[in-house]
Design a protein around this motif. Structure first.
Motif, PDB file in Angstrom:
ATOM      1  N   MET A   1       0.844  -1.176   0.000  1.00 29.11           N
ATOM      2  CA  MET A   1       0.000   0.000   0.000  1.00 29.11           C
ATOM      3  C   MET A   1       0.896   1.249   0.000  1.00 29.11           C
ATOM      4  SD  MET A   1      -3.506   0.288   0.934  1.00 29.11           S
ATOM      5  CE  MET A   1      -4.288   1.551   0.059  1.00 29.11           C
ATOM      6  N   LEU A   2       0.550   2.179  -0.845  1.00 24.59           N
ATOM      7  CA  LEU A   2       1.346   3.387  -1.027  1.00 24.59           C
ATOM      8  C   LEU A   2       1.426   4.236   0.244  1.00 24.59           C
ATOM      9  CD1 LEU A   2       2.850   4.873  -3.287  1.00 24.59           C
ATOM     10  CD2 LEU A   2       0.752   6.115  -3.739  1.00 24.59           C
ATOM     11  N   PHE A   3       0.348   4.289   1.003  1.00 24.15           N
ATOM     12  CA  PHE A   3       0.302   5.151   2.179  1.00 24.15           C
ATOM     13  C   PHE A   3       1.240   4.685   3.289  1.00 24.15           C
ATOM     14  CE2 PHE A   3      -3.984   5.839   0.354  1.00 24.15           C
ATOM     15  CZ  PHE A   3      -3.826   7.172   0.051  1.00 24.15           C
ATOM     16  N   SER A   4       1.572   3.405   3.293  1.00 23.93           N
ATOM     17  CA  SER A   4       2.436   2.887   4.358  1.00 23.93           C
ATOM     18  C   SER A   4       3.916   2.956   3.994  1.00 23.93           C
ATOM     19  CB  SER A   4       2.050   1.443   4.683  1.00 23.93           C
ATOM     20  OG  SER A   4       2.258   0.616   3.553  1.00 23.93           O
ATOM     21  N   GLN A   5       4.242   3.435   2.779  1.00 27.13           N
ATOM     22  CA  GLN A   5       5.637   3.503   2.358  1.00 27.13           C
ATOM     23  C   GLN A   5       6.262   4.845   2.737  1.00 27.13           C
ATOM     24  OE1 GLN A   5       5.186   2.499  -1.832  1.00 27.13           O
ATOM     25  NE2 GLN A   5       6.137   0.526  -1.405  1.00 27.13           N
ATOM     26  N   TYR A   6       7.567   4.796   2.929  1.00 29.27           N
ATOM     27  CA  TYR A   6       8.334   6.009   3.182  1.00 29.27           C
ATOM     28  C   TYR A   6       8.675   6.658   1.845  1.00 29.27           C
ATOM     29  CZ  TYR A   6       8.891   4.447   7.981  1.00 29.27           C
ATOM     30  OH  TYR A   6       8.650   4.059   9.268  1.00 29.27           O
ATOM     31  N   PRO A   7       8.929   7.975   1.828  1.00 26.07           N
ATOM     32  CA  PRO A   7       9.244   8.657   0.565  1.00 26.07           C
ATOM     33  C   PRO A   7      10.401   8.021  -0.213  1.00 26.07           C
ATOM     34  CG  PRO A   7       8.800  10.274   2.257  1.00 26.07           C
ATOM     35  CD  PRO A   7       8.811   8.925   2.939  1.00 26.07           C
ATOM     36  N   HIS A   8      11.429   7.541   0.483  1.00 24.07           N
ATOM     37  CA  HIS A   8      12.572   6.949  -0.221  1.00 24.07           C
ATOM     38  C   HIS A   8      12.224   5.616  -0.893  1.00 24.07           C
ATOM     39  CE1 HIS A   8      12.900   4.852   3.673  1.00 24.07           C
ATOM     40  NE2 HIS A   8      13.520   3.899   2.992  1.00 24.07           N
ATOM     41  N   GLN A   9      11.055   5.065  -0.572  1.00 17.36           N
ATOM     42  CA  GLN A   9      10.625   3.803  -1.166  1.00 17.36           C
ATOM     43  C   GLN A   9       9.779   4.018  -2.432  1.00 17.36           C
ATOM     44  OE1 GLN A   9       8.724   2.437   2.496  1.00 17.36           O
ATOM     45  NE2 GLN A   9      10.214   0.756   2.612  1.00 17.36           N
ATOM     46  N   LEU A  10       9.492   5.259  -2.746  1.00 17.32           N
ATOM     47  CA  LEU A  10       8.649   5.563  -3.902  1.00 17.32           C
ATOM     48  C   LEU A  10       9.498   5.868  -5.126  1.00 17.32           C
ATOM     49  CD1 LEU A  10       6.112   7.953  -2.137  1.00 17.32           C
ATOM     50  CD2 LEU A  10       5.882   5.491  -2.515  1.00 17.32           C
ATOM     51  N   SER A  11       8.952   5.586  -6.302  1.00 15.46           N
ATOM     52  CA  SER A  11       9.653   5.900  -7.551  1.00 15.46           C
ATOM     53  C   SER A  11       9.597   7.399  -7.815  1.00 15.46           C
ATOM     54  CB  SER A  11       8.988   5.155  -8.708  1.00 15.46           C
ATOM     55  OG  SER A  11       7.705   5.712  -8.965  1.00 15.46           O
ATOM     56  N   GLY A  12      10.438   7.851  -8.738  1.00 13.55           N
ATOM     57  CA  GLY A  12      10.449   9.268  -9.107  1.00 13.55           C
ATOM     58  C   GLY A  12       9.116   9.728  -9.664  1.00 13.55           C
ATOM     59  N   GLY A  13       8.477   8.879 -10.460  1.00 15.94           N
ATOM     60  CA  GLY A  13       7.176   9.226 -11.027  1.00 15.94           C
ATOM     61  C   GLY A  13       6.098   9.388  -9.964  1.00 15.94           C
ATOM     62  N   ILE A  14       6.112   8.498  -8.978  1.00 16.45           N
ATOM     63  CA  ILE A  14       5.153   8.609  -7.876  1.00 16.45           C
ATOM     64  C   ILE A  14       5.447   9.863  -7.070  1.00 16.45           C
ATOM     65  CG2 ILE A  14       4.325   7.550  -5.741  1.00 16.45           C
ATOM     66  CD1 ILE A  14       3.290   6.152  -8.226  1.00 16.45           C
ATOM     67  N   HIS A  15       6.723  10.173  -6.845  1.00 15.47           N
ATOM     68  CA  HIS A  15       7.094  11.420  -6.147  1.00 15.47           C
ATOM     69  C   HIS A  15       6.466  12.621  -6.849  1.00 15.47           C
ATOM     70  CE1 HIS A  15      10.834  10.629  -3.456  1.00 15.47           C
ATOM     71  NE2 HIS A  15      10.022   9.605  -3.423  1.00 15.47           N
ATOM     72  N   GLN A  16       6.629  12.680  -8.167  1.00 13.28           N
ATOM     73  CA  GLN A  16       6.086  13.816  -8.921  1.00 13.28           C
ATOM     74  C   GLN A  16       4.574  13.884  -8.787  1.00 13.28           C
ATOM     75  OE1 GLN A  16       8.615  15.573  -9.006  1.00 13.28           O
ATOM     76  NE2 GLN A  16       8.525  16.278 -11.106  1.00 13.28           N
ATOM     77  N   ARG A  17       3.904  12.756  -8.885  1.00 14.95           N
ATOM     78  CA  ARG A  17       2.436  12.743  -8.764  1.00 14.95           C
ATOM     79  C   ARG A  17       1.985  13.193  -7.377  1.00 14.95           C
ATOM     80  NH1 ARG A  17       3.850   8.377 -11.921  1.00 14.95           N
ATOM     81  NH2 ARG A  17       2.832   8.226 -13.934  1.00 14.95           N
ATOM     82  N   VAL A  18       2.701  12.740  -6.347  1.00  6.25           N
ATOM     83  CA  VAL A  18       2.365  13.149  -4.970  1.00  6.25           C
ATOM     84  C   VAL A  18       2.562  14.653  -4.815  1.00  6.25           C
ATOM     85  CG1 VAL A  18       3.071  12.967  -2.544  1.00  6.25           C
ATOM     86  CG2 VAL A  18       2.785  10.892  -3.920  1.00  6.25           C
ATOM     87  N   LEU A  19       3.665  15.177  -5.342  1.00  2.68           N
ATOM     88  CA  LEU A  19       3.920  16.612  -5.237  1.00  2.68           C
ATOM     89  C   LEU A  19       2.872  17.427  -5.992  1.00  2.68           C
ATOM     90  CD1 LEU A  19       7.806  16.670  -5.518  1.00  2.68           C
ATOM     91  CD2 LEU A  19       6.424  17.154  -3.498  1.00  2.68           C
ATOM     92  N   ILE A  20       2.458  16.938  -7.155  1.00 10.03           N
ATOM     93  CA  ILE A  20       1.396  17.626  -7.901  1.00 10.03           C
ATOM     94  C   ILE A  20       0.101  17.599  -7.101  1.00 10.03           C
ATOM     95  CG2 ILE A  20      -0.057  17.515  -9.970  1.00 10.03           C
ATOM     96  CD1 ILE A  20       2.505  16.550 -11.487  1.00 10.03           C
ATOM     97  N   ALA A  21      -0.223  16.455  -6.514  1.00  5.39           N
ATOM     98  CA  ALA A  21      -1.447  16.352  -5.695  1.00  5.39           C
ATOM     99  C   ALA A  21      -1.382  17.301  -4.503  1.00  5.39           C
ATOM    100  CB  ALA A  21      -1.630  14.910  -5.217  1.00  5.39           C
ATOM    101  N   MET A  22      -0.213  17.379  -3.858  1.00  3.60           N
ATOM    102  CA  MET A  22      -0.065  18.292  -2.724  1.00  3.60           C
ATOM    103  C   MET A  22      -0.242  19.742  -3.165  1.00  3.60           C
ATOM    104  SD  MET A  22       3.130  16.448  -0.747  1.00  3.60           S
ATOM    105  CE  MET A  22       3.483  17.865   0.256  1.00  3.60           C
ATOM    106  N   ALA A  23       0.339  20.071  -4.318  1.00  5.25           N
ATOM    107  CA  ALA A  23       0.235  21.445  -4.823  1.00  5.25           C
ATOM    108  C   ALA A  23      -1.203  21.804  -5.168  1.00  5.25           C
ATOM    109  CB  ALA A  23       1.134  21.615  -6.047  1.00  5.25           C
ATOM    110  N   LEU A  24      -1.981  20.819  -5.593  1.00  9.08           N
ATOM    111  CA  LEU A  24      -3.363  21.082  -5.997  1.00  9.08           C
ATOM    112  C   LEU A  24      -4.361  20.981  -4.843  1.00  9.08           C
ATOM    113  CD1 LEU A  24      -3.390  19.190  -9.401  1.00  9.08           C
ATOM    114  CD2 LEU A  24      -3.177  21.649  -9.003  1.00  9.08           C
ATOM    115  N   ALA A  25      -3.910  20.532  -3.678  1.00  9.26           N
ATOM    116  CA  ALA A  25      -4.809  20.335  -2.539  1.00  9.26           C
ATOM    117  C   ALA A  25      -5.529  21.622  -2.146  1.00  9.26           C
ATOM    118  CB  ALA A  25      -4.041  19.768  -1.347  1.00  9.26           C
ATOM    119  N   GLY A  26      -4.869  22.751  -2.299  1.00  6.98           N
ATOM    120  CA  GLY A  26      -5.483  24.033  -1.946  1.00  6.98           C
ATOM    121  C   GLY A  26      -6.310  24.636  -3.070  1.00  6.98           C
ATOM    122  N   LYS A  27      -6.516  23.893  -4.140  1.00  3.22           N
ATOM    123  CA  LYS A  27      -7.301  24.318  -5.302  1.00  3.22           C
ATOM    124  C   LYS A  27      -6.820  25.652  -5.886  1.00  3.22           C
ATOM    125  CE  LYS A  27     -11.196  21.653  -3.872  1.00  3.22           C
ATOM    126  NZ  LYS A  27     -12.587  21.462  -3.776  1.00  3.22           N
TER     127      LYS A  27
END
Length: 125
Positions: A1-27
């Protein structure tokens, strides 16, 4: 499960998607993406650019994309500005700038993009 992983365990593509999601959280109305495809393989780069393009359409989002990747700019940007030594030296429709660059720096920048249709010399093909 993605939520239980640490950032260093994620791929670069997943990092980018997470950062985009975080940036868009405030609409926001504007997303500033600084080198969003750097250090990603070509397939993942295409996925991230597709994601950005779909967000622009779905959310009526504006994006400022900062990149040295001419291909990424050509894929995402309708308008672009070329900067040299911290100043904008050329700006306009991306397709116009890529097809008919006016500034000497832009011409040199585009000339530096490798031509994949050329056969490298000295390789066994």
């Amino acid at each position: 499960m993605l939520f239980s992983q640490y950032p260093h365990q994620l791929s670069g593509g997943i990092h980018q998607r997470v950062l985009i999601a975080m940036a868009l959280a405030g609409k926001p109305d504007l997303l500033i993406a600084d080198e969003p495809t750097t250090a990603l393989d070509v397939t993942v780069q295409a996925q991230v650019l597709d994601l950005i393009n779909s967000l622009v359409e779905k959310l009526n989002l504006s994006v400022i994309m900062i990149s040295h990747d001419i291909g990424a700019i050509a894929t995402v940007a309708k308008l672009c500005a070329v900067m040299y030594k911290g100043e904008i030296v050329e700006q306009g429709l991306t397709q116009d700038i890529l097809k008919r660059p006016q500034h000497q720096y832009t011409k040199r920048l585009l000339a530096a993009v490798p031509d994949i249709n050329l056969t490298p010399k000295g390789l066994w093909l």
